[in-house]
Motif scaffolding. Structure first.
Motif, PDB file in Angstrom:
ATOM      1  N   ILE A 104      31.967 -15.507   8.782  1.00  0.00           N
ATOM      2  CA  ILE A 104      32.434 -14.032   9.147  1.00  0.00           C
ATOM      3  C   ILE A 104      34.077 -13.984   9.328  1.00  0.00           C
ATOM      4  O   ILE A 104      34.511 -14.793  10.010  1.00  0.00           O
ATOM      5  CB  ILE A 104      31.948 -13.545  10.523  1.00  0.00           C
ATOM      6  CG1 ILE A 104      30.372 -13.624  10.323  1.00  0.00           C
ATOM      7  CG2 ILE A 104      32.239 -12.211  10.558  1.00  0.00           C
ATOM      8  CD1 ILE A 104      29.667 -13.587  11.675  1.00  0.00           C
ATOM      9  N   GLY A 105      34.646 -13.310   8.360  1.00  0.00           N
ATOM     10  CA  GLY A 105      35.923 -12.909   8.688  1.00  0.00           C
ATOM     11  C   GLY A 105      36.186 -11.585   9.608  1.00  0.00           C
ATOM     12  O   GLY A 105      35.435 -10.667   9.037  1.00  0.00           O
ATOM     13  N   ILE A 106      36.712 -11.861  10.643  1.00  0.00           N
ATOM     14  CA  ILE A 106      36.897 -10.539  11.579  1.00  0.00           C
ATOM     15  C   ILE A 106      38.384 -10.084  11.656  1.00  0.00           C
ATOM     16  O   ILE A 106      39.305 -10.917  11.793  1.00  0.00           O
ATOM     17  CB  ILE A 106      36.153 -11.072  12.714  1.00  0.00           C
ATOM     18  CG1 ILE A 106      34.731 -10.874  12.844  1.00  0.00           C
ATOM     19  CG2 ILE A 106      36.873  -9.678  14.043  1.00  0.00           C
ATOM     20  CD1 ILE A 106      34.018 -11.186  14.094  1.00  0.00           C
ATOM     21  N   GLY A 107      38.510  -8.816  11.663  1.00  0.00           N
ATOM     22  CA  GLY A 107      39.955  -8.213  12.051  1.00  0.00           C
ATOM     23  C   GLY A 107      39.647  -7.035  12.935  1.00  0.00           C
ATOM     24  O   GLY A 107      38.592  -6.667  13.073  1.00  0.00           O
ATOM     25  N   VAL A 108      41.036  -6.370  13.436  1.00  0.00           N
ATOM     26  CA  VAL A 108      40.889  -5.483  14.246  1.00  0.00           C
ATOM     27  C   VAL A 108      40.923  -4.062  13.718  1.00  0.00           C
ATOM     28  O   VAL A 108      40.750  -3.188  14.272  1.00  0.00           O
ATOM     29  CB  VAL A 108      42.042  -5.536  15.251  1.00  0.00           C
ATOM     30  CG1 VAL A 108      41.995  -6.853  16.147  1.00  0.00           C
ATOM     31  CG2 VAL A 108      43.346  -5.511  14.756  1.00  0.00           C
ATOM     32  N   GLY A 109      41.379  -4.027  12.311  1.00  0.00           N
ATOM     33  CA  GLY A 109      41.516  -2.711  11.824  1.00  0.00           C
ATOM     34  C   GLY A 109      42.614  -2.130  11.548  1.00  0.00           C
ATOM     35  O   GLY A 109      43.543  -2.328  12.602  1.00  0.00           O
ATOM     36  N   TRP A 110      43.179  -1.320  10.858  1.00  0.00           N
ATOM     37  CA  TRP A 110      44.410  -0.728  10.688  1.00  0.00           C
ATOM     38  C   TRP A 110      44.459   0.594  10.699  1.00  0.00           C
ATOM     39  O   TRP A 110      45.426   1.375  10.841  1.00  0.00           O
ATOM     40  CB  TRP A 110      45.192  -1.332   9.632  1.00  0.00           C
ATOM     41  CG  TRP A 110      44.534  -1.093   8.333  1.00  0.00           C
ATOM     42  CD1 TRP A 110      43.786  -1.993   7.524  1.00  0.00           C
ATOM     43  CD2 TRP A 110      44.526  -0.052   7.384  1.00  0.00           C
ATOM     44  NE1 TRP A 110      43.132  -1.479   6.376  1.00  0.00           N
ATOM     45  CE2 TRP A 110      43.787  -0.220   6.412  1.00  0.00           C
ATOM     46  CE3 TRP A 110      45.439   1.207   7.484  1.00  0.00           C
ATOM     47  CZ2 TRP A 110      43.358   0.659   5.340  1.00  0.00           C
ATOM     48  CZ3 TRP A 110      44.959   2.115   6.370  1.00  0.00           C
ATOM     49  CH2 TRP A 110      44.041   2.028   5.422  1.00  0.00           C
ATOM     50  N   SER A 111      43.188   1.245  10.401  1.00  0.00           N
ATOM     51  CA  SER A 111      43.443   2.714  10.248  1.00  0.00           C
ATOM     52  C   SER A 111      42.988   3.667  11.509  1.00  0.00           C
ATOM     53  O   SER A 111      41.709   3.442  11.724  1.00  0.00           O
ATOM     54  CB  SER A 111      42.417   3.265   8.985  1.00  0.00           C
ATOM     55  OG  SER A 111      42.163   4.443   9.074  1.00  0.00           O
ATOM     56  N   GLN A 112      44.195   4.189  12.104  1.00  0.00           N
ATOM     57  CA  GLN A 112      43.423   4.980  13.367  1.00  0.00           C
ATOM     58  C   GLN A 112      42.534   6.211  13.082  1.00  0.00           C
ATOM     59  O   GLN A 112      41.712   6.345  13.590  1.00  0.00           O
ATOM     60  CB  GLN A 112      44.801   5.593  13.961  1.00  0.00           C
ATOM     61  CG  GLN A 112      44.648   6.265  15.144  1.00  0.00           C
ATOM     62  CD  GLN A 112      45.880   6.404  16.228  1.00  0.00           C
ATOM     63  OE1 GLN A 112      46.891   6.203  15.805  1.00  0.00           O
ATOM     64  NE2 GLN A 112      45.799   7.496  17.037  1.00  0.00           N
ATOM     65  N   ALA A 113      42.636   6.544  11.713  1.00  0.00           N
ATOM     66  CA  ALA A 113      41.801   7.959  11.341  1.00  0.00           C
ATOM     67  C   ALA A 113      40.588   7.374  11.312  1.00  0.00           C
ATOM     68  O   ALA A 113      39.525   7.935  11.329  1.00  0.00           O
ATOM     69  CB  ALA A 113      42.299   8.291  10.106  1.00  0.00           C
ATOM     70  N   GLU A 114      40.049   5.956  10.885  1.00  0.00           N
ATOM     71  CA  GLU A 114      38.719   5.532  10.772  1.00  0.00           C
ATOM     72  C   GLU A 114      38.261   5.483  12.255  1.00  0.00           C
ATOM     73  O   GLU A 114      37.020   5.852  12.515  1.00  0.00           O
ATOM     74  CB  GLU A 114      38.687   4.234   9.906  1.00  0.00           C
ATOM     75  CG  GLU A 114      39.169   4.207   8.546  1.00  0.00           C
ATOM     76  CD  GLU A 114      39.130   2.732   7.826  1.00  0.00           C
ATOM     77  OE1 GLU A 114      38.590   2.014   8.573  1.00  0.00           O
ATOM     78  OE2 GLU A 114      39.567   2.896   6.891  1.00  0.00           O
ATOM     79  N   PHE A 115      38.789   4.904  12.853  1.00  0.00           N
ATOM     80  CA  PHE A 115      38.282   4.825  14.610  1.00  0.00           C
ATOM     81  C   PHE A 115      38.061   6.371  15.086  1.00  0.00           C
ATOM     82  O   PHE A 115      37.019   6.308  15.662  1.00  0.00           O
ATOM     83  CB  PHE A 115      39.413   3.953  15.337  1.00  0.00           C
ATOM     84  CG  PHE A 115      39.318   2.482  15.265  1.00  0.00           C
ATOM     85  CD1 PHE A 115      38.472   1.921  16.051  1.00  0.00           C
ATOM     86  CD2 PHE A 115      39.985   1.916  14.239  1.00  0.00           C
ATOM     87  CE1 PHE A 115      38.425   0.579  15.899  1.00  0.00           C
ATOM     88  CE2 PHE A 115      39.977   0.353  14.043  1.00  0.00           C
ATOM     89  CZ  PHE A 115      39.110  -0.281  14.741  1.00  0.00           C
ATOM     90  N   GLU A 176      51.099 -11.313  16.041  1.00  0.00           N
ATOM     91  CA  GLU A 176      50.773 -12.438  17.060  1.00  0.00           C
ATOM     92  C   GLU A 176      49.767 -12.753  17.850  1.00  0.00           C
ATOM     93  O   GLU A 176      49.065 -13.584  18.098  1.00  0.00           O
ATOM     94  CB  GLU A 176      51.862 -12.373  17.828  1.00  0.00           C
ATOM     95  CG  GLU A 176      52.154 -13.595  19.171  1.00  0.00           C
ATOM     96  CD  GLU A 176      52.566 -14.879  18.695  1.00  0.00           C
ATOM     97  OE1 GLU A 176      52.146 -15.701  19.052  1.00  0.00           O
ATOM     98  OE2 GLU A 176      53.231 -14.866  17.512  1.00  0.00           O
ATOM     99  N   ARG A 177      49.124 -11.539  18.038  1.00  0.00           N
ATOM    100  CA  ARG A 177      47.833 -11.543  18.804  1.00  0.00           C
ATOM    101  C   ARG A 177      46.646 -12.343  17.910  1.00  0.00           C
ATOM    102  O   ARG A 177      45.684 -12.714  18.392  1.00  0.00           O
ATOM    103  CB  ARG A 177      47.445 -10.051  19.273  1.00  0.00           C
ATOM    104  CG  ARG A 177      46.302 -10.058  20.335  1.00  0.00           C
ATOM    105  CD  ARG A 177      46.363 -10.834  21.484  1.00  0.00           C
ATOM    106  NE  ARG A 177      45.274 -11.094  22.167  1.00  0.00           N
ATOM    107  CZ  ARG A 177      44.584 -12.022  22.078  1.00  0.00           C
ATOM    108  NH1 ARG A 177      44.979 -13.298  21.472  1.00  0.00           N
ATOM    109  NH2 ARG A 177      43.483 -12.540  22.693  1.00  0.00           N
ATOM    110  N   ALA A 178      46.639 -11.789  16.647  1.00  0.00           N
ATOM    111  CA  ALA A 178      45.683 -12.420  15.740  1.00  0.00           C
ATOM    112  C   ALA A 178      45.704 -13.917  15.687  1.00  0.00           C
ATOM    113  O   ALA A 178      44.822 -14.497  15.831  1.00  0.00           O
ATOM    114  CB  ALA A 178      46.001 -11.672  14.181  1.00  0.00           C
ATOM    115  N   TYR A 179      46.957 -14.585  15.585  1.00  0.00           N
ATOM    116  CA  TYR A 179      47.148 -15.920  15.669  1.00  0.00           C
ATOM    117  C   TYR A 179      46.430 -16.557  16.914  1.00  0.00           C
ATOM    118  O   TYR A 179      45.925 -17.639  16.860  1.00  0.00           O
ATOM    119  CB  TYR A 179      48.648 -16.036  15.408  1.00  0.00           C
ATOM    120  CG  TYR A 179      49.258 -16.013  14.242  1.00  0.00           C
ATOM    121  CD1 TYR A 179      48.583 -16.386  13.054  1.00  0.00           C
ATOM    122  CD2 TYR A 179      50.450 -15.209  13.955  1.00  0.00           C
ATOM    123  CE1 TYR A 179      49.283 -16.098  11.662  1.00  0.00           C
ATOM    124  CE2 TYR A 179      50.935 -15.069  12.945  1.00  0.00           C
ATOM    125  CZ  TYR A 179      50.361 -15.416  11.702  1.00  0.00           C
ATOM    126  OH  TYR A 179      50.962 -15.180  10.307  1.00  0.00           O
TER     127      TYR A 179
END
Length: 275
Positions: A104-115, A176-179
């Motif tokens: 599983i690759g997990i990210g926080v997402g980049w699209s405010q409109a999606e959230f 930085e937080r992702a790292y």
């Protein structure tokens, strides 16, 4: 270096036959894994990605059902957009049904409109993601499982069947937080769309913090022999490996199944992975 391939999950080429055929071909050619992306909703104002996008877990289940060895993975799953307990159960089931082939690759997402369309806060997605990482492992390890966090809280919940193996979790991103999230709580990191020169410093930094061989430094890039000079792919393959990249996910940009399959075949030859 291991090489994975994105499945034809999106755009004009996407469909059940295309997904199944590419998965089988990737396995036959010797690719290490096949991958799918995650966007639950697609606001009409967004130009990326294609709005024609199959669900990632159903896509990977389709791929796993027609193969035996090739790994399956998400690049990346926007965990904070999903119900966390549903996600724990769905991922455990996918790993069990694929006989332990899931990453599983997990990210926080980049699209405010999606959230916003999903009724979720864009601004706490990082903290929700941190908590989900812990929640997933709790649910996969304990039976029954209890969890008490800022966003999720439950007692004596059973998530069965358990995964077939300890599912690796990689963090995707560039912040930085992702790292730090990867160093503190994950089994790998996936860089996205960086050049070999740009990959060197973050790869070295990650390896210094996580020297164990089991921590995987991956990269997602757009290698496509039908749209790029083959010598560039050969050169970048060697350069990424020298920079410390251990795994690459390539994402062809073909619009027909025949071209997608041709791209995979040529890429296998260029990178020396033909089985």
């Amino acid at each position: 270096m291991r090489i994975g391939a994105h499945l034809p999950q999106y755009g004009r080429v996407a469909g059940p036959d295309a997904i199944a055929r590419v998965a089988r071909e990737a396995e036959a050619l010797g690719f290490s894994d096949v991958w799918a992306s995650d966007h639950v909703v697609h606001p009409a104002s967004q130009s990326y990605p294609s709005p024609y996008l199959y669900d990632p877990l159903l896509t990977l289940a389709t791929a796993a059902a027609v193969t035996e060895r090739v790994g399956v993975g998400t690049s990346v799953l926007v965990a904070a957009q999903h119900n966390a307990l549903w996600l724990a159960n769905a991922l455990a089931s996918l790993d069990a049904l694929s006989a332990g082939r899931l990453t599983i690759g997990i990210g926080v997402g980049w699209s405010q409109a999606e959230f916003e369309a999903l009724g979720q806060s864009f601004h706490v997605r990082g903290r929700r993601t941190d908590e989900i990482l812990s929640l997933l492992r709790t649910c996969w390890r304990d039976d029954p499982a209890s969890f008490h966090g800022a966003f999720f809280e439950f007692d004596d919940i059973r998530i069965l069947p358990k995964p077939a193996h300890e599912i690796p979790i990689w963090i995707g991103g560039s912040s930085e937080r992702a790292y730090q999230r990867a160093v503190d709580a994950a089994d790998g990191f996936q860089l996205i769309g960086v050049t070999p020169d740009e990959a060197r410093a973050p790869a070295q930094r990650l390896r210094a913090a996580r020297p164990e061989a089991s921590f995987v430094i991956s990269l997602r890039t757009g290698w496509d022999p039908l749209g790029m000079e083959p010598d560039r792919i050969r050169r970048e393959h060697a350069q990424y490996e020298a920079a410390g990249i251990q795994h690459v996910v390539t994402a062809p940009w073909r619009t027909s199944l025949d071209d997608w399959l041709r791209s995979l075949e040529q890429l296998a030859q260029l990178t020396g992975i033909t089985a």
